[in-house]
Write a protein that holds these residues in place. Structure first.
Motif, mmCIF file in Angstrom:
data_model
loop_
_atom_site.group_PDB
_atom_site.id
_atom_site.type_symbol
_atom_site.label_atom_id
_atom_site.label_comp_id
_atom_site.label_asym_id
_atom_site.label_seq_id
_atom_site.Cartn_x
_atom_site.Cartn_y
_atom_site.Cartn_z
ATOM 1 N N SER A 110 -17.669 -19.162 -0.286
ATOM 2 C CA SER A 110 -16.215 -19.720 -0.735
ATOM 3 C C SER A 110 -16.486 -21.147 -1.563
ATOM 4 C CB SER A 110 -15.330 -19.957 0.241
ATOM 5 O OG SER A 110 -15.911 -21.068 1.331
ATOM 6 N N GLY A 111 -15.743 -21.359 -2.595
ATOM 7 C CA GLY A 111 -16.100 -22.582 -3.271
ATOM 8 C C GLY A 111 -14.802 -22.646 -4.114
ATOM 9 N N ARG A 112 -14.736 -24.152 -4.642
ATOM 10 C CA ARG A 112 -13.494 -24.563 -5.334
ATOM 11 C C ARG A 112 -13.433 -24.402 -6.700
ATOM 12 N NH1 ARG A 112 -13.457 -30.560 -3.248
ATOM 13 N NH2 ARG A 112 -15.629 -30.451 -3.777
ATOM 14 N N SER A 113 -14.491 -23.885 -7.258
ATOM 15 C CA SER A 113 -14.417 -23.915 -8.657
ATOM 16 C C SER A 113 -15.206 -22.676 -9.126
ATOM 17 C CB SER A 113 -14.976 -25.046 -9.331
ATOM 18 O OG SER A 113 -16.381 -25.098 -9.445
ATOM 19 N N ILE A 114 -14.797 -21.949 -10.274
ATOM 20 C CA ILE A 114 -15.325 -20.875 -10.946
ATOM 21 C C ILE A 114 -16.657 -21.428 -11.627
ATOM 22 C CG2 ILE A 114 -15.332 -19.410 -13.133
ATOM 23 C CD1 ILE A 114 -13.711 -18.166 -10.989
ATOM 24 N N LEU B 16 -12.607 -17.893 -4.243
ATOM 25 C CA LEU B 16 -12.151 -19.192 -4.806
ATOM 26 C C LEU B 16 -10.813 -19.923 -4.178
ATOM 27 C CD1 LEU B 16 -12.331 -20.745 -7.377
ATOM 28 C CD2 LEU B 16 -10.534 -19.225 -8.310
ATOM 29 N N THR B 17 -11.269 -21.009 -3.431
ATOM 30 C CA THR B 17 -10.118 -21.727 -2.560
ATOM 31 C C THR B 17 -9.332 -22.658 -3.514
ATOM 32 O OG1 THR B 17 -11.831 -23.438 -2.190
ATOM 33 C CG2 THR B 17 -11.715 -21.704 -0.723
ATOM 34 N N SER B 18 -9.310 -22.847 -4.617
ATOM 35 C CA SER B 18 -8.767 -23.783 -5.487
ATOM 36 C C SER B 18 -8.730 -23.477 -6.691
ATOM 37 C CB SER B 18 -9.224 -25.326 -5.421
ATOM 38 O OG SER B 18 -9.192 -25.786 -4.033
ATOM 39 N N GLY B 19 -7.801 -22.252 -6.854
ATOM 40 C CA GLY B 19 -7.790 -21.676 -8.123
ATOM 41 C C GLY B 19 -6.629 -20.617 -8.274
ATOM 42 N N SER B 20 -6.660 -19.789 -9.512
ATOM 43 C CA SER B 20 -5.604 -19.014 -9.491
ATOM 44 C C SER B 20 -6.249 -17.494 -10.000
ATOM 45 C CB SER B 20 -4.533 -19.129 -10.492
ATOM 46 O OG SER B 20 -4.944 -19.608 -11.780
ATOM 47 N N GLN B 21 -5.511 -16.432 -9.849
ATOM 48 C CA GLN B 21 -6.070 -15.335 -10.516
ATOM 49 C C GLN B 21 -6.147 -15.501 -12.038
ATOM 50 O OE1 GLN B 21 -6.599 -12.467 -8.743
ATOM 51 N NE2 GLN B 21 -7.890 -11.775 -10.277
ATOM 52 N N GLU B 22 -5.327 -16.291 -12.608
ATOM 53 C CA GLU B 22 -5.437 -16.695 -14.086
ATOM 54 C C GLU B 22 -7.054 -17.252 -14.520
ATOM 55 O OE1 GLU B 22 -3.355 -19.142 -17.819
ATOM 56 O OE2 GLU B 22 -2.487 -19.167 -15.768
ATOM 57 N N ASP B 23 -7.591 -17.962 -13.528
ATOM 58 C CA ASP B 23 -8.726 -18.831 -13.762
ATOM 59 C C ASP B 23 -9.747 -17.611 -13.654
ATOM 60 O OD1 ASP B 23 -7.521 -20.998 -13.925
ATOM 61 O OD2 ASP B 23 -7.807 -21.439 -11.731
#
Length: 251
Positions: free
Chosen positions: A175-179, A210-217
């Motif tokens: 798990s991570g906050r950024s792509i 991805l814990t801080s993002g969206s499907q769009e990312d």
């Protein structure tokens, strides 16, 4: 006062060892890459190799501090033939923040690379005796130690190593906050998942959350994440364990 002699003796030995390390030839710095993800971190590639997966080494960079040594996990596998580390910038005034700034300035100016000293590797690998299934958990930059183990087991499985005879499955959960952080290890993890294994080898799987993002990312960066299963949200560890236990036939 004589009760202090033991502690002083150990301190002197430690100082002597560190001094010897400082004056020994530096390891070869193959690459130093700064990344902006997760508040910034530096990726180092150096000559040498770990003896076992999941080890660590003490790192000294005289250009930052002649006497400061800091321990960092080795993210590469022994079979890679090099030592790779990813070191997170821990904030203003820290040694890691100075390393991040040095890496950024060298990338911008194209100056000669700096000297690096290593003490290690140290530590022992994972005990696989009587293990049927293995779940590897990582959060953020903590993937380094886990990646080393996952990659090493993959390489050993592909070479018919008998050490994995009892294992049926190895599952990585990260798990991570950024792509941006996922992208650094995406190619390596995807390589493990796509590798050809003998029929007796355990099944290798991996899921990134991805814990801080969206499907769009995820869709925008799909090309750099090819081969990885990236999901939005946080992992349900109970569900992951139960699924693994059912698949392995454990109770």
């Amino acid at each position: 006062w004589h009760f202090m002699l033991g502690g002083i003796a150990f301190w002197l030995v430690d100082v002597g060892i560190r001094y010897a390390c400082v004056i020994t030839p530096a390891v070869e710095l193959i690459a130093m890459r700064p990344h902006s993800a997760e508040c910034g971190f530096v990726e180092l590639e150096m000559s040498g190799a770990a003896m076992e997966p999941g080890q660590f080494a003490w790192l000294n960079i005289p250009a930052i501090s002649l006497w400061e040594w800091h321990p960092f996990s080795i993210s590469s596998a022994p079979e890679d033939g090099k030592i790779r580390m990813c070191i997170k910038n821990m904030g203003n005034g820290t040694w890691t923040q100075r390393l991040y700034e040095v890496a950024r300035s060298q990338k911008a100016s194209g100056r000669a690379q700096i000297d690096v000293q290593l003490d290690g590797p140290h530590g022992h690998g994972i005990d696989l005796q009587d293990r049927v299934g293995l779940v590897l958990l990582a959060g953020g930059i903590g993937i380094t130690h886990v990646h080393s183990t996952f990659r090493a087991l993959s390489q050993r499985a592909s070479s018919h190593s008998s050490i994995l005879d009892n294992l049926k499955g190895i599952h990585l959960v990260w798990s991570g906050r950024s792509i941006g952080l996922f992208q650094v290890f995406a190619a390596s993890i995807a390589e493990c998942l796509c590798m050809e294994y003998p029929d007796s080898a355990p099944q290798f799987t991996a899921v990134c959350y991805l814990t801080s993002g969206s499907q769009e990312d995820c869709e925008k960066n799909a090309s750099s994440m090819a081969g990885l299963d990236v999901r939005i949200g946080r992992p349900d560890f109970g569900e992951i364990y139960n699924a693994m236990a059912a698949e392995m036939g454990a109770t």
